[in-house]
Design an enzyme around this catalytic site. Sequence first.
Site, mmCIF file in Angstrom:
data_model
loop_
_atom_site.group_PDB
_atom_site.id
_atom_site.type_symbol
_atom_site.label_atom_id
_atom_site.label_comp_id
_atom_site.label_asym_id
_atom_site.label_seq_id
_atom_site.Cartn_x
_atom_site.Cartn_y
_atom_site.Cartn_z
ATOM 1 N N ARG A 7 -30.962 -22.175 -4.791
ATOM 2 C CA ARG A 7 -31.746 -21.060 -5.292
ATOM 3 C C ARG A 7 -31.178 -19.735 -4.821
ATOM 4 O O ARG A 7 -30.589 -19.636 -3.738
ATOM 5 C CB ARG A 7 -33.196 -21.148 -4.809
ATOM 6 C CG ARG A 7 -33.931 -22.375 -5.328
ATOM 7 C CD ARG A 7 -35.366 -22.373 -4.863
ATOM 8 N NE ARG A 7 -35.425 -22.138 -3.429
ATOM 9 C CZ ARG A 7 -36.470 -21.599 -2.814
ATOM 10 N NH1 ARG A 7 -37.525 -21.221 -3.501
ATOM 11 N NH2 ARG A 7 -36.451 -21.416 -1.505
ATOM 12 N N SER A 63 -28.278 -25.527 4.812
ATOM 13 C CA SER A 63 -28.824 -26.691 5.527
ATOM 14 C C SER A 63 -27.804 -27.803 5.701
ATOM 15 O O SER A 63 -27.988 -28.921 5.227
ATOM 16 C CB SER A 63 -30.066 -27.211 4.808
ATOM 17 O OG SER A 63 -30.975 -26.164 4.598
ATOM 18 N N ASP A 76 -32.650 -24.099 8.270
ATOM 19 C CA ASP A 76 -33.978 -24.071 7.645
ATOM 20 C C ASP A 76 -35.134 -24.085 8.654
ATOM 21 O O ASP A 76 -36.203 -23.537 8.382
ATOM 22 C CB ASP A 76 -34.142 -25.176 6.593
ATOM 23 C CG ASP A 76 -33.813 -26.551 7.110
ATOM 24 O OD1 ASP A 76 -33.333 -26.654 8.257
ATOM 25 O OD2 ASP A 76 -34.034 -27.536 6.376
#
Length: 932
Positions: free
Chosen positions: A557, A618, A672
């Site tokens: 994203r 991540s 994250d």
Amino acid sequence: QIQRALRSLSIPLERLHIMKGHMMQDMCKGLSRQTHAQAKVRMLPTYICSTPNGTEKGNFLVVELCQNQVRTLLVTLYGDGNMSPQMMYKIFTMPEGILQSEGEALFDFIAQCVSQFLAETVSPDTTGTELYLPLGFVFPFTCQQTQLDKAELLSWSKGFNCSGVVGKDVVQLLQSAIDKQDKQGQQDKQEGEANGAGWLSSLKGRKSSQSTPGKPYHVEVVALMNDTVGTMMTCSMEGRPCEVAIVADKGSNCCFMAEAYLVETAEETSGRMCVNTEWGCFGDDGALNDVFTPYDVSVDEESYNPGEKRFEKMVGTLYLGEIVRHALIALTAEKAIFTGTDAAVLKEKGVFTMQHVLDIVNNEDGITEVQRILEALGLQPSERDCGRVQQICRAVMGRAATLHATGLAAILSYMCQTRDLETLMVNVGVEGELYAGYPRFEEILLSVSRLLSPECMPTLLASRDGSGRGAAMVTAVALRLAAQRRAVNEVLAPLRLSRADLEKVQALMREEMDKGLGKETNPSASVRMLPTYVSHTPDGTERGDFLALDLGGTNFRVLVVRVTEDGITMASEIYVIPVAVMQGTGEELFDHIIDCIIDFQTKQKLVTQMLPLGFTFSFPCQQVGLDKALLLTWTKGFSASGCVGQDVVQLLRDAAKRKRHLGMDVVALVNDTVGTMMACGYDDPKCEIGLIVGTGTNACYMEEMRNVGTVEGDQGRMCINMEWGAFGDNGCLDHLFTHFDQVVDETTINPGKQRFEKLISGMYLGEIVRQILLVMTEKELLFQGKPCPKLQTKDIFKTKFLSTIELSNGLALRQIRAILNELELDASFEDSVLMREVCQTVSLRAAQLCAAGLAAVVEKMRENRGLDQLSVTVGVDGTLYKLHPCFSNNLQKTLKDLAPNCNVTFLLSEDGSGKGAALVAAVASRAANAME
Ligand code: ADP
Ligand code: MG
């Protein structure tokens, strides 16, 4: 007059509907903890939590107390679906007067019956080992039962009135009497063998010629039950579960399998429990007043317990002859029958027996038989009288059947509703004089209950000698369940952690944390304690527009995050990374990412500005600065070449340069967990811990720089990305791993790695459960040992299934059935209860271990700061934590227990990787501005 009498005895359908509703209300009242004391329908728990499944085997002794008789019975089951149980009976007549004697005399007599029966059926075991004989005690009086083998007598009835028994545990009384009898038997042991090889001896296998006569058997009373329950259990033989039973006899009663959590008067909450409705008392509060006829009133007034058992007095065969008699008296008085003859004989209570009524009703053609019966009673009936008497008898019998049907309809609808079913198919065991003697009973029972509960489809099963065989079944099932419980506990024991176990995990985690922070010891630590170069959490003064990237989660994203005085707003777009790009070259991958950013900025009209960018990445990285992080290895299907060992931020900047894109400035690379902590930190300044429990698990927290040996400098704090999923990879948790954990680990792509994570996170819990289910099936604890091919498939048991299955109190029954269907599991109700226990055990352990890890973290922070009491907030993300019904509760409860001096609040993070990354960038700019 005749027509009026007949009309009064027939109850219209709409009235039956209302009655059914009343019955259901009364049932609920009887089950509820608050109202059960006042309920007329007593709904007594029986502690019978299962019906036979056909695997029961062994020898079972039954003692049944009946009117004037003690019946003894020995049943041998072969585990063959109960198709061919072997049985031996003996009936003893009770001595005169014993019903009114001392209780001790009664129980001594019963014990003598048992002893004599066994002497005749069981030959002494010549091997000297005694035969264990579990005993089921059928005791048809109202008891307050608190266990299967614990029942206080509330009151005698049926002519019994032995002293010193009411208020005592009758199981205990029987057991003591039997033990006493045994001792005496020991002293004057003899004969026995004279009776030859009792048939049981052949079952005991090996025989020796040397006779060492000892006590041949040991009798233990393991279950006490009502006769209605026996009927249900008997009908459950031969492989079909029977979950309702009606005894339509002298009295009337019904029992059924209720959802245990609804039986609030018993502790048991999982699975089902048989409830003895004692529905004979229905109407004692007046609920039946408008259907009582004057004949019913007279019958009641003449009974020994006026005003009580009103329902039973309309339907029990003890009373049907009496109802007819009173109807005939009334009609005689009205001169509708027996005109001009002497009908005084009708005044005598009990002259008109049930047998008379049955004979009259069943005499379909011809009046002669009716006439014969009436004449035998001393009446002189005309032909018309005979016809009318027959009509009255039919009406009384028909009404009794109809009322039974109404009660049954109430039970069935209640079961259907509480099991969350659209239709209920159920077997109903029936027994008793009314059922056996009145041919239309079955037809009326089915047709009327069908009208009243169209959603239910009962199948009637005739019970043959319910109470006797049934009691053996109850006893057998109780032993099967006890054995199963022991076996289940054995399988699950290694997964159940004690407080000491958890304290040890906490201590080990602390040790590993210290090792990971130390410059020298870091390489040997399983918890890597990576510095993140994030030294502040948000303070709420951050402002500006930021870009964020989220790579490595489920989606890639791009986001824009606007931090203003009024809060944070975000816009984002999901982009696809084609597999060819994921597995191509690094340049292609990062070029693609830049293309996505340009597209996003164009769409958002942000091309003209140079925006700070936070990059949630991540994948495991060795971070050497806030904007400098070396990729250690790719995971999750990525394998772009030329990236491992490189600075990921630089790779992104190089791509931007190649694409001549100037609209962004990469200021931070963010894990994250850190994103989660920062996102929550914006709303709660006490948030200094980040926790993820999703596909994997990890945590980060604010550590004192002086403790971070792997980074220069002693001032202030730094967020440490613990990478705690790898805790235990050095063997320090080996003592915790069960067989199931080993198997799960071995089938992963990274065996031996991420051992802590494999006990906790969403990717593995379903697999652990699956392995346990496989072992339990193999041990025949589940699915009756039938193999489940689909369950062999890796990852078929999803972690989200745990959430559904664990939803408490059967509320998710429908969804559980969907899961069982999906897995093609032929699960009985008890199977699904056991599956739930397995899921609960696995998810509880996960939550507790997670809590032990967190306890180490918060305790360290408290020590770091020299506080007696630490108040801190944990920002949490991850679908397992968020959606599992018990995980977060169990986690918090255990943490409170392990770290009592820390007051820990949990805050759910919303979009930590987007918002968090932007906030890292924002805090970094704030700090940079402050420096200037
Ligand atoms: P990620 O950790 O990859 O960012 P999530 O936080 O969404 O992703 O976690 C996904 C994991 O959550 C999956 O592995 C799945 O096993 C688990 N999961 C999904 N739905 C549920 C649920 N209803 N209850 C418990 N766990 C779930
Ligand atoms: Mg996530």
